[in-house]
Scaffold this motif. Structure first.
Motif, PDB file in Angstrom:
ATOM      1  N   LYS A 146       0.766  -1.152  -0.030  1.00 13.18           N
ATOM      2  CA  LYS A 146      -0.162  -0.013   0.130  1.00 13.18           C
ATOM      3  C   LYS A 146       0.862   1.262   0.055  1.00 13.18           C
ATOM      4  CE  LYS A 146      -3.846  -2.120   2.666  1.00 13.18           C
ATOM      5  NZ  LYS A 146      -4.483  -2.029   3.952  1.00 13.18           N
ATOM      6  N   THR A 147       0.270   2.317  -0.669  1.00 15.37           N
ATOM      7  CA  THR A 147       0.718   3.722  -0.630  1.00 15.37           C
ATOM      8  C   THR A 147      -0.145   4.701  -0.019  1.00 15.37           C
ATOM      9  OG1 THR A 147       1.059   3.933  -2.779  1.00 15.37           O
ATOM     10  CG2 THR A 147       3.021   3.048  -1.745  1.00 15.37           C
ATOM     11  N   ARG A 148       0.136   5.894  -0.237  1.00 12.22           N
ATOM     12  CA  ARG A 148      -1.113   6.705   0.064  1.00 12.22           C
ATOM     13  C   ARG A 148      -0.851   8.103  -1.142  1.00 12.22           C
ATOM     14  NH1 ARG A 148      -3.536   6.962   5.112  1.00 12.22           N
ATOM     15  NH2 ARG A 148      -3.855   4.724   5.877  1.00 12.22           N
ATOM     16  N   SER A 149      -2.036   8.413  -1.667  1.00 12.97           N
ATOM     17  CA  SER A 149      -2.079   9.594  -2.450  1.00 12.97           C
ATOM     18  C   SER A 149      -3.109  10.386  -2.113  1.00 12.97           C
ATOM     19  CB  SER A 149      -2.154   9.275  -3.852  1.00 12.97           C
ATOM     20  OG  SER A 149      -1.669  10.289  -4.837  1.00 12.97           O
ATOM     21  N   GLY A 150      -3.629  11.512  -2.825  1.00 13.96           N
ATOM     22  CA  GLY A 150      -4.716  12.315  -2.476  1.00 13.96           C
ATOM     23  C   GLY A 150      -5.402  12.902  -3.802  1.00 13.96           C
ATOM     24  N   HIS A 151      -6.743  12.890  -3.563  1.00  9.63           N
ATOM     25  CA  HIS A 151      -7.576  13.538  -4.602  1.00  9.63           C
ATOM     26  C   HIS A 151      -8.432  14.853  -4.046  1.00  9.63           C
ATOM     27  CE1 HIS A 151     -10.353  13.742  -8.160  1.00  9.63           C
ATOM     28  NE2 HIS A 151     -11.403  13.446  -7.118  1.00  9.63           N
ATOM     29  N   ILE A 152      -8.738  15.703  -4.825  1.00 10.42           N
ATOM     30  CA  ILE A 152      -9.445  17.042  -4.481  1.00 10.42           C
ATOM     31  C   ILE A 152     -10.723  16.901  -4.829  1.00 10.42           C
ATOM     32  CG2 ILE A 152      -9.477  19.495  -4.891  1.00 10.42           C
ATOM     33  CD1 ILE A 152      -7.719  18.934  -2.520  1.00 10.42           C
ATOM     34  N   SER A 153     -11.700  16.903  -3.936  1.00 14.64           N
ATOM     35  CA  SER A 153     -13.160  17.125  -4.221  1.00 14.64           C
ATOM     36  C   SER A 153     -13.511  18.655  -3.711  1.00 14.64           C
ATOM     37  CB  SER A 153     -13.871  15.945  -3.864  1.00 14.64           C
ATOM     38  OG  SER A 153     -15.275  16.423  -4.040  1.00 14.64           O
ATOM     39  N   GLY A 154     -13.824  19.633  -4.931  1.00 15.33           N
ATOM     40  CA  GLY A 154     -14.034  20.993  -4.444  1.00 15.33           C
ATOM     41  C   GLY A 154     -12.508  21.548  -3.959  1.00 15.33           C
ATOM     42  N   LEU A 155     -12.525  21.805  -2.748  1.00 19.36           N
ATOM     43  CA  LEU A 155     -11.151  22.259  -1.941  1.00 19.36           C
ATOM     44  C   LEU A 155     -11.063  21.187  -0.868  1.00 19.36           C
ATOM     45  CD1 LEU A 155     -11.103  26.079  -2.260  1.00 19.36           C
ATOM     46  CD2 LEU A 155      -9.994  24.349  -3.706  1.00 19.36           C
ATOM     47  N   MET A 183      -9.872  17.317   0.472  1.00 17.43           N
ATOM     48  CA  MET A 183      -8.957  16.416  -0.070  1.00 17.43           C
ATOM     49  C   MET A 183      -9.671  14.794   0.257  1.00 17.43           C
ATOM     50  SD  MET A 183      -4.998  15.276   1.235  1.00 17.43           S
ATOM     51  CE  MET A 183      -4.300  13.803   1.001  1.00 17.43           C
ATOM     52  N   GLU A 184      -9.490  14.129  -0.558  1.00 19.44           N
ATOM     53  CA  GLU A 184      -9.973  12.740  -0.177  1.00 19.44           C
ATOM     54  C   GLU A 184      -8.605  11.849  -0.064  1.00 19.44           C
ATOM     55  OE1 GLU A 184     -12.705  11.178   0.747  1.00 19.44           O
ATOM     56  OE2 GLU A 184     -14.330  12.848   0.039  1.00 19.44           O
ATOM     57  N   VAL A 185      -8.340  11.291   0.921  1.00 20.91           N
ATOM     58  CA  VAL A 185      -7.084  10.451   1.044  1.00 20.91           C
ATOM     59  C   VAL A 185      -7.369   9.026   0.115  1.00 20.91           C
ATOM     60  CG1 VAL A 185      -5.489   9.197   2.529  1.00 20.91           C
ATOM     61  CG2 VAL A 185      -6.504  11.133   3.244  1.00 20.91           C
ATOM     62  N   ILE A 186      -6.563   8.926  -0.737  1.00 23.30           N
ATOM     63  CA  ILE A 186      -6.598   7.656  -1.554  1.00 23.30           C
ATOM     64  C   ILE A 186      -5.466   6.801  -1.363  1.00 23.30           C
ATOM     65  CG2 ILE A 186      -6.549   6.895  -4.188  1.00 23.30           C
ATOM     66  CD1 ILE A 186      -8.823   8.576  -3.185  1.00 23.30           C
ATOM     67  N   THR A 187      -6.075   5.340  -0.825  1.00 26.50           N
ATOM     68  CA  THR A 187      -4.984   4.569  -0.560  1.00 26.50           C
ATOM     69  C   THR A 187      -4.864   3.609  -1.681  1.00 26.50           C
ATOM     70  OG1 THR A 187      -5.700   4.221   1.898  1.00 26.50           O
ATOM     71  CG2 THR A 187      -4.514   2.393   0.708  1.00 26.50           C
ATOM     72  N   VAL A 188      -3.568   3.497  -2.299  1.00 29.26           N
ATOM     73  CA  VAL A 188      -3.353   2.660  -3.351  1.00 29.26           C
ATOM     74  C   VAL A 188      -2.855   1.233  -3.063  1.00 29.26           C
ATOM     75  CG1 VAL A 188      -1.789   2.418  -5.434  1.00 29.26           C
ATOM     76  CG2 VAL A 188      -2.543   4.753  -4.640  1.00 29.26           C
ATOM     77  N   SER A 230      -1.901  12.351 -10.846  1.00 27.71           N
ATOM     78  CA  SER A 230      -1.256  12.282  -9.806  1.00 27.71           C
ATOM     79  C   SER A 230      -1.140  11.225  -8.980  1.00 27.71           C
ATOM     80  CB  SER A 230      -1.778  13.563  -8.800  1.00 27.71           C
ATOM     81  OG  SER A 230      -3.135  13.385  -8.430  1.00 27.71           O
ATOM     82  N   PHE A 231      -1.914  10.124  -9.310  1.00 26.50           N
ATOM     83  CA  PHE A 231      -1.686   8.910  -8.699  1.00 26.50           C
ATOM     84  C   PHE A 231      -0.396   8.016  -9.187  1.00 26.50           C
ATOM     85  CE2 PHE A 231      -6.140  10.012  -8.901  1.00 26.50           C
ATOM     86  CZ  PHE A 231      -6.287  10.296  -7.877  1.00 26.50           C
TER      87      PHE A 231
END
Length: 518
Positions: free
Chosen positions: A5-14, A16-21, A83-84
């Motif tokens: 696993k690693t961690r990335s992020g996604h912006i919804s509006g302003l 952040m949703e933490v995205i676990t890869v 960005s992922f």
């Protein structure tokens, strides 16, 4: 074989949703899939990742007989962008046993090139700011995003130009130098723009001859963040007045600058570092609903959000599409733009000053200047601006035609923008002090944001002045919203006058700005 696993992020509006890869590698015939509601750019990442890994010196996933599944969790959130890539490549290498590292508090952002380089991504600043709230202590980002990343505080940032550089750092072979955070002071209160009163702004109010009443109305509008309409025949200077408003609006504070810069980063419009000047947006009247209010399959900010903390100028207001005009109701009232779609929704800030301009009729001349429009045509033109929108416009000002002889004889003796700006800064400081005790969730910055309860508490009006206000409201048949609007404008006028209480002259001036063109 294994899961990593690693961690990335996604912006919804302003936000952040933490995205676990998550990467799962198992034996079997070769296959490579990415799941988790990604768009086409996410689906295509498997080819970028495979080539980047191969050209970094490791065995490509496509050269092995194995089944690779990459999951972007949570899987019910739609994801877009590139960005992922970095997080997915590192998770694969970790799962295959090529490298090992802790991932819990590290954020990985970046698009991979086929040769293993890391390209910049959009929306980085809001991601980094939000990452701190989610407990991240470290972030790996593209080298080209370094200037933007320096604006984020309290997070260790490692800029990298290649995938190999990140791998070397994680394996402790060669360390990447972290980014030094940038501290910028751009507070309107602390620095101002009036240090040199002999310097004229390119769009200085001093260059505008006549129309002193319109200049005064713009000063009030900007001091209290009130919406304003300039109406009158063509060629009287409505557009020039609106454009000159940028010379009197105070510069952004540091927190506001970060907020505006984050919005422009998300909208892929950031081409420099910190934005310190309030934005001025002037979309064409043929602009679509989505471009003005925001939207898209995955919601993106529109012009009203791009004008946040600044000015949204709508020239030829009635010529905008009816859905655009009516769509302004909620943003003008709530100071936020909520975009709801079947595939997701988002709320964007929209704390902007609306400056609109319009002609009195379609030909533009007006009844006193040889108008050729029929009464029905005039009514149809003016009814394009509905009652609910009219109620949300605090100030209406008629811009008169200046006599040619006066235009040729008048000298540039008008007041400079820098002097007007100082009064506005002082008035805004009074407002900031007035609302500073409010809890953060109910925080207000300008008189225009006051609700009915706030008006009772902060708009101090003498009894005899209240009687005048009530009589005038009844005579003009003002709605409840318009009645409160007059009080808010009067409060701003009193602040410009440095008066604790709203006096008779303040109310009378505020009332005259409700006298619309019909």
């Amino acid at each position: 074989m294994s899961i990593a696993k690693t961690r990335s992020g996604h912006i919804s509006g302003l936000q952040m949703e933490v995205i676990t890869v998550e990467v799962d590698i198992s034996n079997g015939l070769h296959s490579f899939s990415i799941v988790g509601l990604g768009d086409r750019s996410v689906a295509e990442a498997k080819d970028r990742i495979s080539a980047a890994i191969k050209n970094t010196g490791y065995v490509s996933p496509k050269q092995k007989n194995q089944k690779v599944v990459i999951s972007l969790a949570p899987a019910d959130i739609r994801k877009e962008g590139t960005s992922f890539d970095l997080a997915m490549a590192l998770a694969y290498l970790k799962a295959s046993g090529d490298i090992d590292f802790e991932y819990e508090d590290i954020l990985f952002l970046g698009e991979l090139t086929l040769e293993g380089g890391i390209r910049p991504v959009h929306g980085l600043l809001p991601l980094l700011i939000e990452a701190q709230k989610h407990g991240f202590t470290t972030a790996f980002i593209p080298q080209e995003n370094s200037d933007e990343a320096r604006l984020a505080q309290n997070i260790i940032i490692y800029p990298a130009s290649t995938l190999k550089a990140v791998l070397d750092h994680l394996s402790r072979t060669k360390k990447i130098d972290s980014v030094e955070p940038q501290t910028v002071l751009c507070s309107a209160v602390s620095v101002g723009l009036a240090s040199n009163r002999d310097v004229l702004h390119l769009r200085d109010m001093a260059f505008i001859k006549g129309n002193e009443t319109a200049k005064r109305a713009l000063e009030i509008a900007i001091a209290g963040c009130h919406n304003i309409v300039l109406y009158g025949p063509p060629g009287t200077g409505k557009t020039m007045l609106a454009q000159s408003a940028v010379s009197i609006i105070p510069p952004l504070t540091y927190d506001q600058a970060i907020e505006v810069t984050s919005i422009y980063s998300l909208a892929k419009l950031l081409n420099k570092g910190l934005i310190t000047e309030p934005p001025f947006r002037s979309p064409h009247h043929t602009s679509s609903v989505v471009s003005i209010l925001g939207g898209g399959t995955i919601p993106h900010p529109g012009e009203i959000t791009l004008a946040h903390r600044g000015i949204l100028f709508l020239d030829e207001f009635p010529e905008f599409e009816q859905r655009v005009i009516e769509g302004l109701r909620q943003p003008l009232e709530d100071r936020v733009a909520t975009v709801a779609r079947a595939r997701g929704s988002a709320t964007f800030p929209a704390q902007s000053i609306l400056i609109a301009s319009m002609n009195p009729c379609r030909c533009g001349r007006g009844r006193d200047n040889g108008c050729t429009c029929s009464l029905k045509s005039i009514q149809q033109y003016q009814k394009k601006i509905s009652g609910p929108i009219l109620d949300r416009i605090d100030i209406w000002i008629h811009v008169h035609k200046i006599d040619y002889e006066k235009l040729s004889l008048m000298q540039n003796e008008s007041e400079k923008s820098v002097d007007i700006q100082q009064r506005i800064i002082a008035a805004r400081k009074i407002q900031a002090g007035r609302f500073e005790a409010l809890p953060e969730k109910n925080m207000k910055y300008f008189n225009s944001e006051m609700g009915a309860g706030d008006i009772e508490k902060y708009a101090l009006i003498a009894l005899d002045v209240k009687d005048i206000l009530t009589m005038t409201a009844e005579k003009m048949e003002l709605s409840g919203r318009a009645f409160h609007s007059v009080i808010k404008v009067a409060r701003t006028i009193a602040d410009l006058d440095k008066s604790t209480h709203i006096q008779k002259k303040h109310v009378l001036e505020a009332i005259q700005y409700r006298q619309k063109m019909y």
